[in-house]
Motif scaffolding. Structure first.
Motif, PDB file in Angstrom:
ATOM      1  N   ALA A 157       0.766  -1.216   0.080  1.00  0.00           N
ATOM      2  CA  ALA A 157      -0.177   0.123  -0.061  1.00  0.00           C
ATOM      3  C   ALA A 157       0.769   1.468  -0.148  1.00  0.00           C
ATOM      4  O   ALA A 157       2.113   1.198   0.490  1.00  0.00           O
ATOM      5  CB  ALA A 157      -0.922  -0.015   1.179  1.00  0.00           C
TER       6      ALA A 157
ATOM      7  N   TYR B 108      -0.031  -3.518   3.518  1.00  0.00           N
ATOM      8  CA  TYR B 108      -1.130  -2.968   3.919  1.00  0.00           C
ATOM      9  C   TYR B 108      -1.351  -2.868   5.579  1.00  0.00           C
ATOM     10  O   TYR B 108      -1.855  -2.003   6.120  1.00  0.00           O
ATOM     11  CB  TYR B 108      -2.585  -3.380   3.231  1.00  0.00           C
TER      12      TYR B 108
ATOM     13  N   VAL C 130      -3.426   0.449  -3.494  1.00  0.00           N
ATOM     14  CA  VAL C 130      -2.850  -0.703  -3.162  1.00  0.00           C
ATOM     15  C   VAL C 130      -2.462  -1.432  -4.282  1.00  0.00           C
ATOM     16  O   VAL C 130      -2.625  -1.171  -5.456  1.00  0.00           O
ATOM     17  CB  VAL C 130      -3.950  -1.829  -2.588  1.00  0.00           C
TER      18      VAL C 130
END
Length: 311
Positions: free
Chosen positions: A114, A196, A213
């Protein structure tokens, strides 16, 4: 009598051994989280009687793997967490000890990367960041994991896709996810790139904003576009795995594969995957060994194309 039965049986007793897992990075990052999650799930599932985790940080895991290969040779009660980051770090650091020297056990997880900025950043979208990179790639500072790892590769490929020279990016490597996160939160860099899961709590707390992402699909329940949706046709995920030292017998290797597989299929591990936002990517034994070889070839080509490894 119920306790005596498994202790008297060879294979079952081997699965209840006291294990040591090395996380070749500082506390707080993905490898450390993987090792400590394995520690909990192995004991909870009965795959191991006790598990001790140690941290050996530095140089994308190349310090840890050197210590692991030389210090644990032939020890069937040792494991080390590894992953895509180490493949790249070995190449960029020209490390003398490589993944060819360990005993492959299992790939465990995949995780989307991310891209995050502080919530007060003037960059509101991935398009804003891409424009800034194209205008002056050296002025955009990135915080991420070790040099040559998946974070660094992703940042370079993003710059390339944005129309900038990937060799000119200003990437600041950190040995642990906690340190990189602190740099992003403190506004010391333009953007951060990491798994993430390492940003999730600060995003939910309203301190960070996700721009995109790197997976092919959005994360369920997270309103953040993929890079492709944001106009950058790129997909890259981070995988993590465990390996054993060199010098094991086929029987010792099989016991470790069986032990890790038992853990990976347990409800305790499935709960870990859910909590961390990791995807189950279990691949064991020879199939994992083949995957490692393929990843080394693929990563060498990528690193050469973006100037991180000289042809």
């Amino acid at each position: 009598m119920l306790l005596a039965a498994p202790l008297s049986a060879g294979p079952a007793f081997a699965q209840l051994a006291d294990l040591k897992i090395m996380a070749p990075a500082a506390p707080g990052g993905g490898w450390d989280q993987t090792a400590r999650s394995m520690q909990q799930a192995m004991v909870a599932s009965g795959a191991a009687r006790s598990v001790q985790v140690t941290n050996v940080a530095g140089a994308g895991g190349t310090i840890g793997i050197a210590q692991f290969v030389t210090g644990s040779k032939g020890d069937p009660n040792q494991l080390m967490v590894t992953g895509y980051v180490m493949v790249g770090a070995i190449l960029t650091n020209k490390a003398p000890v490589t993944l060819d020297q360990v005993t492959p056990i299992a790939r465990l997880t995949e995780e989307t990367e991310a891209i995050a900025v502080p919530v007060n950043s003037p960059l509101k979208t991935m398009a804003d960041l891409a424009a800034a990179i194209k205008a002056n790639p050296g002025k955009v500072t990135w915080a991420g994991g070790s040099a040559g790892g998946v974070d660094h590769i992703a940042a370079a490929l993003i710059a390339q896709a944005a129309g900038a020279d990937p060799a000119k990016i200003n990437y600041i490597p950190f040995s642990g996810g906690g340190e990189a996160l602190a740099a992003v939160l403190g506004g010391k860099v333009t953007a951060g790139i990491s798994g993430y899961g390492e940003f999730e709590s600060q995003v939910k707390a309203g301190k960070l904003r996700l721009l995109a992402v790197t997976a092919g699909e959005r994360i369920a329940g997270v309103d953040t576009p993929t890079l492709t949706e944001a106009g950058i046709p790129l997909k890259i995920t981070n995988w993590r795995a465990v390996v054993a030292p060199p010098g094991l017998t086929p029987e010792q290797r099989k016991t470790l594969v069986d032990t890790v597989e038992k853990m990976a299929k347990s409800p305790a591990w499935q709960e870990v995957l859910k909590q961390k936002g990791w995807d189950d990517a279990l691949l064991t034994g020879d199939a994992f060994a083949d995957f490692l070889k393929q990843e080394n070839v693929r990563t060498t080509e990528i690193l050469k194309s973006v100037g991180l490894v000289k042809p």
